[in-house]
Design a protein around this motif. Structure first.
Motif, PDB file in Angstrom:
ATOM      1  N   UNK A 170      -1.507 -30.772  45.271  1.00 28.81           N
ATOM      2  CA  UNK A 170      -1.771 -30.636  43.777  1.00 28.81           C
ATOM      3  C   UNK A 170      -3.104 -31.105  43.386  1.00 28.81           C
ATOM      4  N   UNK A 171      -3.196 -32.404  44.121  1.00 29.27           N
ATOM      5  CA  UNK A 171      -4.237 -33.156  43.732  1.00 29.27           C
ATOM      6  C   UNK A 171      -5.522 -32.684  44.568  1.00 29.27           C
ATOM      7  N   UNK A 172      -5.560 -32.040  45.839  1.00 26.41           N
ATOM      8  CA  UNK A 172      -6.316 -31.806  46.638  1.00 26.41           C
ATOM      9  C   UNK A 172      -6.854 -30.108  46.315  1.00 26.41           C
ATOM     10  N   UNK A 173      -6.059 -29.396  45.491  1.00 24.48           N
ATOM     11  CA  UNK A 173      -6.095 -27.930  45.362  1.00 24.48           C
ATOM     12  C   UNK A 173      -5.676 -27.179  46.336  1.00 24.48           C
ATOM     13  N   UNK A 174      -4.647 -27.660  47.379  1.00 24.63           N
ATOM     14  CA  UNK A 174      -4.058 -26.866  48.412  1.00 24.63           C
ATOM     15  C   UNK A 174      -2.977 -25.929  47.778  1.00 24.63           C
ATOM     16  N   UNK A 175      -3.225 -24.590  47.973  1.00 27.07           N
ATOM     17  CA  UNK A 175      -2.164 -23.903  47.546  1.00 27.07           C
ATOM     18  C   UNK A 175      -0.805 -23.823  48.009  1.00 27.07           C
ATOM     19  N   UNK A 176       0.152 -25.005  47.627  1.00 22.03           N
ATOM     20  CA  UNK A 176       1.343 -24.998  48.617  1.00 22.03           C
ATOM     21  C   UNK A 176       2.334 -25.077  47.159  1.00 22.03           C
ATOM     22  N   UNK A 177       3.292 -24.153  46.852  1.00 18.27           N
ATOM     23  CA  UNK A 177       4.109 -24.236  45.810  1.00 18.27           C
ATOM     24  C   UNK A 177       5.409 -25.145  45.893  1.00 18.27           C
ATOM     25  N   UNK A 213      -5.917 -23.044  43.552  1.00 13.10           N
ATOM     26  CA  UNK A 213      -6.312 -21.731  43.454  1.00 13.10           C
ATOM     27  C   UNK A 213      -5.293 -20.902  44.320  1.00 13.10           C
ATOM     28  N   UNK A 214      -4.554 -20.164  43.736  1.00  9.80           N
ATOM     29  CA  UNK A 214      -3.499 -19.468  44.710  1.00  9.80           C
ATOM     30  C   UNK A 214      -3.915 -17.926  44.842  1.00  9.80           C
ATOM     31  N   UNK A 215      -4.991 -17.403  44.344  1.00  8.60           N
ATOM     32  CA  UNK A 215      -5.594 -16.128  44.629  1.00  8.60           C
ATOM     33  C   UNK A 215      -5.865 -15.675  45.789  1.00  8.60           C
ATOM     34  N   UNK A 216      -6.343 -16.571  46.778  1.00  7.42           N
ATOM     35  CA  UNK A 216      -6.543 -16.135  48.268  1.00  7.42           C
ATOM     36  C   UNK A 216      -5.073 -16.222  48.817  1.00  7.42           C
ATOM     37  N   UNK A 217      -4.445 -16.970  48.614  1.00  8.27           N
ATOM     38  CA  UNK A 217      -3.143 -17.102  49.394  1.00  8.27           C
ATOM     39  C   UNK A 217      -2.385 -15.863  48.776  1.00  8.27           C
ATOM     40  N   UNK A 234     -12.073 -14.094  38.377  1.00  4.30           N
ATOM     41  CA  UNK A 234     -12.708 -13.887  37.020  1.00  4.30           C
ATOM     42  C   UNK A 234     -11.766 -13.917  35.956  1.00  4.30           C
ATOM     43  N   UNK A 235     -10.709 -12.941  35.913  1.00  5.50           N
ATOM     44  CA  UNK A 235      -9.906 -13.070  34.808  1.00  5.50           C
ATOM     45  C   UNK A 235      -9.202 -14.423  34.614  1.00  5.50           C
ATOM     46  N   UNK A 236      -8.631 -15.224  35.563  1.00  5.66           N
ATOM     47  CA  UNK A 236      -8.151 -16.256  35.498  1.00  5.66           C
ATOM     48  C   UNK A 236      -9.237 -17.473  34.885  1.00  5.66           C
ATOM     49  N   UNK A 237     -10.417 -17.162  35.415  1.00  4.05           N
ATOM     50  CA  UNK A 237     -11.409 -18.322  34.975  1.00  4.05           C
ATOM     51  C   UNK A 237     -11.627 -18.069  33.313  1.00  4.05           C
ATOM     52  N   UNK A 238     -11.613 -16.816  32.845  1.00  2.00           N
ATOM     53  CA  UNK A 238     -11.779 -16.432  31.310  1.00  2.00           C
ATOM     54  C   UNK A 238     -10.678 -17.004  30.765  1.00  2.00           C
ATOM     55  N   UNK A 250       1.332 -21.164  37.201  1.00  2.00           N
ATOM     56  CA  UNK A 250       0.005 -20.837  37.951  1.00  2.00           C
ATOM     57  C   UNK A 250       0.208 -19.718  38.990  1.00  2.00           C
ATOM     58  N   UNK A 251       1.174 -19.666  39.418  1.00  2.00           N
ATOM     59  CA  UNK A 251       1.604 -18.405  40.580  1.00  2.00           C
ATOM     60  C   UNK A 251       1.847 -17.291  39.499  1.00  2.00           C
ATOM     61  N   UNK A 252       2.463 -17.398  38.516  1.00  2.00           N
ATOM     62  CA  UNK A 252       2.796 -16.040  37.679  1.00  2.00           C
ATOM     63  C   UNK A 252       1.206 -15.362  37.026  1.00  2.00           C
ATOM     64  N   UNK A 253       0.620 -16.533  36.836  1.00  2.00           N
ATOM     65  CA  UNK A 253      -0.662 -15.851  36.150  1.00  2.00           C
ATOM     66  C   UNK A 253      -1.446 -15.172  37.277  1.00  2.00           C
ATOM     67  N   UNK A 254      -1.732 -15.866  38.436  1.00  2.22           N
ATOM     68  CA  UNK A 254      -2.251 -15.376  39.440  1.00  2.22           C
ATOM     69  C   UNK A 254      -1.891 -13.860  40.066  1.00  2.22           C
ATOM     70  N   UNK A 255      -0.214 -13.608  40.070  1.00  2.00           N
ATOM     71  CA  UNK A 255       0.231 -12.650  40.272  1.00  2.00           C
ATOM     72  C   UNK A 255      -0.108 -11.458  39.123  1.00  2.00           C
TER      73      UNK A 255
END
Length: 307
Positions: A170-177, A213-217, A234-238, A250-255
């Motif tokens: 979480x601190x390093x931004x590695x997408x692992x839930x 950032x879970x988008x790429x995963x 872009x949508x998540x950024x806004x 965050x995973x729900x918003x990315x989905x």
């Protein structure tokens, strides 16, 4: 060569010098070459410039936090001989015997045994979760802090290490839930969450639920195009600019953002498929879709989005 040396010494010449560039041993006074092409017996370069020192010097293996001894182990032989092979003087035997005793005791301490087992568990978690080396080192750093502050008391090593790995990601931004981590660690999500909150509170860790950032995963899991993933980002950024992501999964918003952008580019992916791949319920995805629709309106075409 022996005769030449005797000649030099009789004439009060100084000691021979070595030319490291040519590999020759010469007399410093008369200049006679005493030996050619000598073999370099050192472990590394003899001299360094200011720029080359850090590049060329050999200091052994790099220090790693994710090792119990941090790659600085010591081995004191039981034989009373030195590195050259000579026997140690009787006056020094008691001193070395004492050093050998404390060296063995330091390696058998409870803290050392705990770290050895914990970092073995960390290697397994990092391999299964495909965590990069910096994430592994950061998880080891968090666990060492927990050991030093005696936070691990009352918790098992696997659960505390799993919480350290999740906090580091979480601190390093590695997408692992948390679901991924609890599944790999074979512990319940509730137990992992409780241990993680204990770590954050006692160590005062600064973590943000949406730095990851879970988008790429998730886009790779769903096999969508790159333009779909970029539109979702872009949508998540806004959404983040309005701080409406706080308190949301965050995973729900990315989905939900990937669902909207996929429809925009005619890549029809059902909510059921997204739910199965992300382990997020269709109800949550539908709710997040309603939240994102105002922010996605300026990017999306005039399409009928499932309510």
């Amino acid at each position: 060569m022996k005769q030449i040396l005797e000649y030099c010494f009789k004439n009060k010449h100084t000691s021979p010098i070595t030319d490291i560039n040519t590999g020759e041993v010469c007399c410093s006074d008369c200049g006679i070459v005493l030996k050619e092409k000598i073999v370099d017996q050192t472990n590394g370069p003899g001299t360094f410039t200011n720029e080359d020192y850090l590049k060329n010097v050999r200091n052994g293996p790099p220090s790693k936090i994710a090792m119990s001894n941090m790659s600085k182990s010591s081995v004191i032989s039981k034989k009373n001989i030195d590195a050259v092979g000579k026997r140690i003087l009787s006056d020094n035997k008691a001193h070395f015997s004492r050093m050998r005793l404390w060296d063995s005791r330091s390696k058998n301490s409870s803290k050392e045994r705990n770290l050895m087992r914990a970092f073995t568990v960390l290697d397994a978690y990092a391999s299964k979760l495909s965590i990069p080396e910096n994430g592994k080192e950061h998880a080891a750093y968090i666990y060492r802090k927990a050991v030093s502050k005696d936070i691990i008391r009352g918790s098992s090593i696997p659960s505390m290490m799993a919480a350290s790995v999740y906090a580091a990601c979480k601190q390093l931004g590695i997408p692992r839930s948390m679901d991924d981590t609890s599944k790999v660690a074979d512990i319940s999500k509730k137990k992992l969450s409780r241990t993680y909150k204990r770590l954050v509170k006692n160590l005062e860790l600064k973590v943000s639920s949406f730095n990851t950032d879970y988008v790429s995963k998730i886009s790779n899991t769903l096999a969508v195009s790159e333009k779909t993933a970029r539109l979702a980002a872009k949508i998540i950024y806004d959404l983040k600019k309005e701080n409406l992501h706080v308190g949301k999964n965050p995973i729900g918003i990315t989905a939900a953002s990937l669902y909207l952008s996929a429809i925009n580019y005619d890549e029809h992916i059902s909510m059921q498929k997204i739910s199965k791949k992300t382990n997020i319920s269709t109800v949550t995805i539908r709710k997040m879709t309603r939240l994102l629709r105002p922010f996605a309106a300026k990017y999306l075409k005039s399409i009928d989005i499932e309510a």
